[in-house]
Design an enzyme around this catalytic site. Structure first.
Site, PDB file in Angstrom:
ATOM      1  N   LYS A 107      -2.423 -17.148  26.564  1.00  0.00           N
ATOM      2  CA  LYS A 107      -2.149 -18.826  25.689  1.00  0.00           C
ATOM      3  C   LYS A 107      -3.483 -20.214  26.067  1.00  0.00           C
ATOM      4  O   LYS A 107      -3.416 -20.600  25.135  1.00  0.00           O
ATOM      5  CB  LYS A 107      -1.442 -19.269  26.934  1.00  0.00           C
ATOM      6  CG  LYS A 107       0.636 -18.669  26.676  1.00  0.00           C
ATOM      7  CD  LYS A 107       1.151 -19.464  27.668  1.00  0.00           C
ATOM      8  CE  LYS A 107       2.260 -18.219  27.243  1.00  0.00           C
ATOM      9  NZ  LYS A 107       3.025 -18.368  28.477  1.00  0.00           N
ATOM     10  N   GLN A 153       4.726 -21.356  34.283  1.00  0.00           N
ATOM     11  CA  GLN A 153       4.896 -20.031  33.977  1.00  0.00           C
ATOM     12  C   GLN A 153       5.608 -19.564  34.971  1.00  0.00           C
ATOM     13  O   GLN A 153       5.680 -19.421  36.218  1.00  0.00           O
ATOM     14  CB  GLN A 153       3.402 -19.822  34.294  1.00  0.00           C
ATOM     15  CG  GLN A 153       3.378 -17.616  33.843  1.00  0.00           C
ATOM     16  CD  GLN A 153       3.636 -17.279  32.983  1.00  0.00           C
ATOM     17  OE1 GLN A 153       3.356 -18.164  31.970  1.00  0.00           O
ATOM     18  NE2 GLN A 153       4.211 -16.414  32.626  1.00  0.00           N
ATOM     19  N   ASP A 203       9.096 -23.702  25.955  1.00  0.00           N
ATOM     20  CA  ASP A 203       9.643 -23.344  26.429  1.00  0.00           C
ATOM     21  C   ASP A 203      10.788 -22.973  25.493  1.00  0.00           C
ATOM     22  O   ASP A 203      11.296 -22.359  25.205  1.00  0.00           O
ATOM     23  CB  ASP A 203       9.375 -22.863  27.565  1.00  0.00           C
ATOM     24  CG  ASP A 203       8.251 -21.777  28.218  1.00  0.00           C
ATOM     25  OD1 ASP A 203       8.514 -21.214  26.897  1.00  0.00           O
ATOM     26  OD2 ASP A 203       8.244 -20.824  29.225  1.00  0.00           O
TER      27      ASP A 203
END
Length: 296
Positions: free
Chosen positions: A54, A98, A121
């Site tokens: 990422k 994460q 997200d």
């Protein structure tokens, strides 16, 4: 019939190129650089790989990347304090924590502490509610990637019969909402669904997201249907590790009109859509027009 392969790797490269063009335009015309902050707690090997990837791709499209790596025993209070700091940092337009988190941390509490406008997200309860009621939201990356590939392949999805196999909050449920938003007739199927093969056989679009290797055989697939395989499962085959999806690719490809492979299908689109979401969040934060084709 031999199915057309939907190349997620190539499509993701196209999306990243679009994002990079828009980022360059933002810098030139407005002096703004989108920023993505990724928070990693602990040293889970898979999570470390994802975070590195990422960060690398964030920089490649011209965005600022902010990585925060915390010890596995970081307290909930310290993690929430960091998220509060990022929420109030105008240079940060997207925040991603994460997952999975260490067991002593409450994932729901942590995710819902993120500013919904920076929740790239799309997991915050506010974004879940906005998506479910058809309002502007941050959209979860994996379902967004699936929708982009379906739109690219079909153009309009209006009136198509879609079956989503799997009811997770991360993929199944938001995928169904996105397909409804594009005027599909949607069924969410799962492990308790009666006559699951017959339910799947009627679908023009099948999205498999159950996390069970090769659960969907080819004879469940309607001739000419489009199959989006979200599953990434590691199995042992001939003494070697192999990645497979939730669909038996070989048999499904003989009946489907189009199908995503595993690997190289949905997976690459997830990070591409994370970058697209960060760009979208930046544009919204600065009251600028959103980039076309990069969100739902």
């Amino acid at each position: 019939m031999v199915a057309q392969v939907i190349d997620g790797k190539a499509f993701a490269a196209t999306v990243r190129a679009q994002v990079a063009d828009q980022v360059a335009k933002l810098k030139e015309e407005n002096g703004i650089t989108p920023g993505l902050a990724v928070v990693l707690v602990g040293e889970d090997p898979a999570s470390q790989v994802y975070v590195r990837s990422k960060g690398k791709q964030t920089v490649e499209v011209g965005m600022n990347s902010y990585e925060h790596k915390l010890d596995v025993d970081t307290s909930e209070a310290d993690l929430l304090a960091l998220i509060d700091k990022l929420n109030n940092d105008p240079a940060v337009h997207g925040i991603l924590v994460q997952l999975p988190l260490p067991k002593h941390l409450n994932e729901d509490l942590v995710i819902n502490s993120i500013d919904p406008a920076k929740d790239v997200d799309g997991f915050h309860i506010s974004n879940v509610g906005l998506l479910g009621t058809g309002q502007k939201s941050m959209v979860p990356c994996t379902p967004l990637g699936c929708l982009m590939m379906l739109r690219d392949h079909h153009g309009s999805l209006s009136g198509m019969d879609a079956v989503v196999i799997g009811r997770s909050n991360i993929v199944g449920k938001p995928m169904a909402q996105l397909l409804l938003g594009d005027s599909c007739t949607v069924t969410i199927a799962h492990s308790r669904t009666k006559d699951l093969p017959d339910v799947v056989r009627r679908a023009d679009i099948v999205v498999a997201a159950v996390g069970r290797p090769e659960m969907v055989p080819g004879d469940w697939i309607k001739e000419g249907a489009t199959v989006i395989d979200v599953g990434i499962n590691r199995i042992e085959h001939d003494g070697k590790n192999k990645l497979v999806g939730d669909v038996d690719y070989a048999s499904a490809a003989e009946r489907a009109g189009a199908i995503t492979p595993v690997p190289g299908g949905v997976g690459p689109m997830t990070i591409a859509c994370l970058l697209a979401n960060t760009l979208t969040a930046c544009c919204r934060a600065n009251s600028l027009p959103e980039p076309e084709g990069l969100t739902a």
